[in-house]
Design an enzyme around this catalytic site. Structure first.
Site, mmCIF file in Angstrom:
data_model
loop_
_atom_site.group_PDB
_atom_site.id
_atom_site.type_symbol
_atom_site.label_atom_id
_atom_site.label_comp_id
_atom_site.label_asym_id
_atom_site.label_seq_id
_atom_site.Cartn_x
_atom_site.Cartn_y
_atom_site.Cartn_z
ATOM 1 N N ASP A 31 0.837 -1.194 0.000
ATOM 2 C CA ASP A 31 0.000 0.000 0.000
ATOM 3 C C ASP A 31 0.875 1.248 0.000
ATOM 4 O O ASP A 31 2.013 1.237 0.484
ATOM 5 C CB ASP A 31 -0.967 0.012 1.181
ATOM 6 C CG ASP A 31 -0.280 0.044 2.533
ATOM 7 O OD1 ASP A 31 0.690 -0.713 2.724
ATOM 8 O OD2 ASP A 31 -0.701 0.829 3.403
ATOM 9 N N ASP A 73 9.043 3.689 -1.062
ATOM 10 C CA ASP A 73 8.299 3.310 0.148
ATOM 11 C C ASP A 73 7.019 2.589 -0.220
ATOM 12 O O ASP A 73 5.968 3.201 -0.360
ATOM 13 C CB ASP A 73 7.993 4.575 0.954
ATOM 14 C CG ASP A 73 7.402 4.280 2.312
ATOM 15 O OD1 ASP A 73 7.459 3.117 2.752
ATOM 16 O OD2 ASP A 73 6.867 5.214 2.936
ATOM 17 N N GLU A 89 -0.011 -0.755 5.938
ATOM 18 C CA GLU A 89 1.051 -0.116 6.709
ATOM 19 C C GLU A 89 0.910 1.394 6.724
ATOM 20 O O GLU A 89 1.193 2.047 7.730
ATOM 21 C CB GLU A 89 2.420 -0.510 6.129
ATOM 22 C CG GLU A 89 3.584 -0.274 7.089
ATOM 23 C CD GLU A 89 4.154 1.129 7.035
ATOM 24 O OE1 GLU A 89 4.939 1.478 7.939
ATOM 25 O OE2 GLU A 89 3.839 1.884 6.095
#
EC number: 3.5.1.18
Length: 400
Positions: A75, A106, A140
């Site tokens: 995600d 990320d 997350e």
């Protein structure tokens, strides 16, 4: 798609618009890659009251020990102003040796490099003698309620256990090989409310300004410092993040005010001992005259968030040394062993096995035009491949 090429594996993941909590095709794409490498995939969706359902993926290659886990998330945060991007946020376009896209660092980049590292190792010498698993969440960047914590419990209930784990978050501040995270500070949030008496600013004797009391209490939270840090952790730090009275008038003393704060704390504290210390500071400060001469003690309440995160430090030399050696061999740098930064899903994993974090350079994470150098993708893939090989060698050596 050539799985040994991290540029191709990352492009496939970036093109999946998996903004929390949407799966966006990212877990499906990853599962297909892992299926080609011989992994067994377990897709599971978790639910909880007042939070969105979240899909997760647990995949395992091999059946025996030792067992190495790689953990991460597919995600990503929202793109923000899409018009401000010079390249499409989900296009995986390459410009001047860099790939653009939300999640490039990320942390779809870390996942892509680990998959390519495994593919290279399998192609070169076969699968490791033991097991490798990927524990990947879609929660997350969200509330972290229906993700890693529940996926770990789900896997354990099905008989899974691990000897070590690596989280592929972007840990390097400037260059590949700068830093390995071997622990994290804890996080505790709180809300401080001060009650006063509303009134006209021209007649302060008829009112009681709660902001005067709040200033005194806030000062007590901030001074003296909580600690000076220690060998492995920086000093604990409290930041006041908001103050709100809900008052839009300049000639009215408000009835109450609320401040919110967060503490990132080291292993000299637990959430419980830290909360006790802050309560004691507030109680002492509330009785001081200070900015409120002649007044009764400040009337206040303080509440702490029940979902605090503990600090932790990993002391597994075999894990840390194997990764450090791989970084040195691939980059020529000796990585700093750090506990800085925010929280990550490693806070859940540390209850199951030793865990460290190592990934890409994080300069552009969450920014417009998030991007990663193709050379960094190649570097991280090489580091992961060396690490996997070194770690399993150390495990066999210890067992022998």
């Amino acid at each position: 798609m050539k799985l040994t090429d991290p540029t191709q594996t990352l492009a496939a993941l970036i093109r999946c618009p998996s903004v929390t909590p949407e799966e966006g095709g990212a877990l499906t794409t990853l599962a297909e890659m892992l299926d080609r490498l011989g992994f067994r995939n377990d897709r599971v969706t978790f639910s909880d009251e007042a939070t969105p359902d979240v899909e997760n993926l647990y995949s395992r290659l091999g059946s025996g020990g030792p067992h190495l886990m790689f953990a991460g998330h597919t995600d990503v945060v929202p793109v923000g102003d899409e018009a401000a991007w010079t390249q499409g946020p989900f296009g995986a376009e390459i410009v001047d040796g860099e790939m653009y896209g939300r999640g490039a660092v990320d942390m779809k980049g870390g996942i892509a490099c680990f998959v390519s590292a495994l593919a290279r190792l399998i192609e070169r010498k076969g699968a490791p003698e033991g097991s490798v698993s990927l524990l990947i969440t879609g929660d997350e960047e969200g509330p972290s309620i229906n993700g890693t914590e529940k996926l770990l419990a789900h896997a354990k209930a099905k008989g899974e256990s691990w000897d070590a784990a690596v989280v592929g978050e972007p840990t390097n501040p400037a260059e590949m090989g700068d830093m390995i995270k071997i622990g994290r500070r804890g996080s505790l949030s709180g809300t401080l409310r001060v009650d006063g008496v509303q009134g006209h600013v021209a007649y302060p004797h008829l009112a009681d300004n709660p902001l005067r009391g709040l200033v005194m209490l806030a000062d007590a939270l901030l001074d003296p410092p909580l600690d000076a840090g220690n060998e492995r952790f920086p000093p604990s730090n409290l930041e006041i993040t908001s103050i709100d009275t809900g008052n839009t008038a300049t000639n009215v003393i408000p009835a109450r005010t609320t401040a919110r704060f967060n503490i990132r704390f080291n292993d000299m504290w637990s959430a419980e001992t830290l909360a006790d210390e802050l309560r004691a500071r507030l109680e002492r400060a509330a009785r001081q005259a200070g900015l409120r001469p002649g007044r009764d003690p400040v009337r206040y309440t303080v509440e702490f968030d029940q979902r605090s995160s503990p600090s932790f430090l990993t002391r597994d030399d075999a894990l840390i040394d194997a990764l450090s050696e791989a970084v040195r061999e691939a980059t020529g740098r000796t990585p700093a062993l750090s506990t800085t930064g925010g929280t990550s899903d490693a806070r859940f994993i540390k209850d199951y096995c030793p865990v460290v974090e190592f990934g890409l350079v994080g300069k552009t994470m969450h920014m417009v035009d998030e991007r990663v150098a193709l050379s960094d993708l190649e570097s991280l893939t090489g580091i992961y491949e060396l690490f996997i090989e070194r770690w399993f060698e150390r495990q066999r050596s210890r067992a022998g």
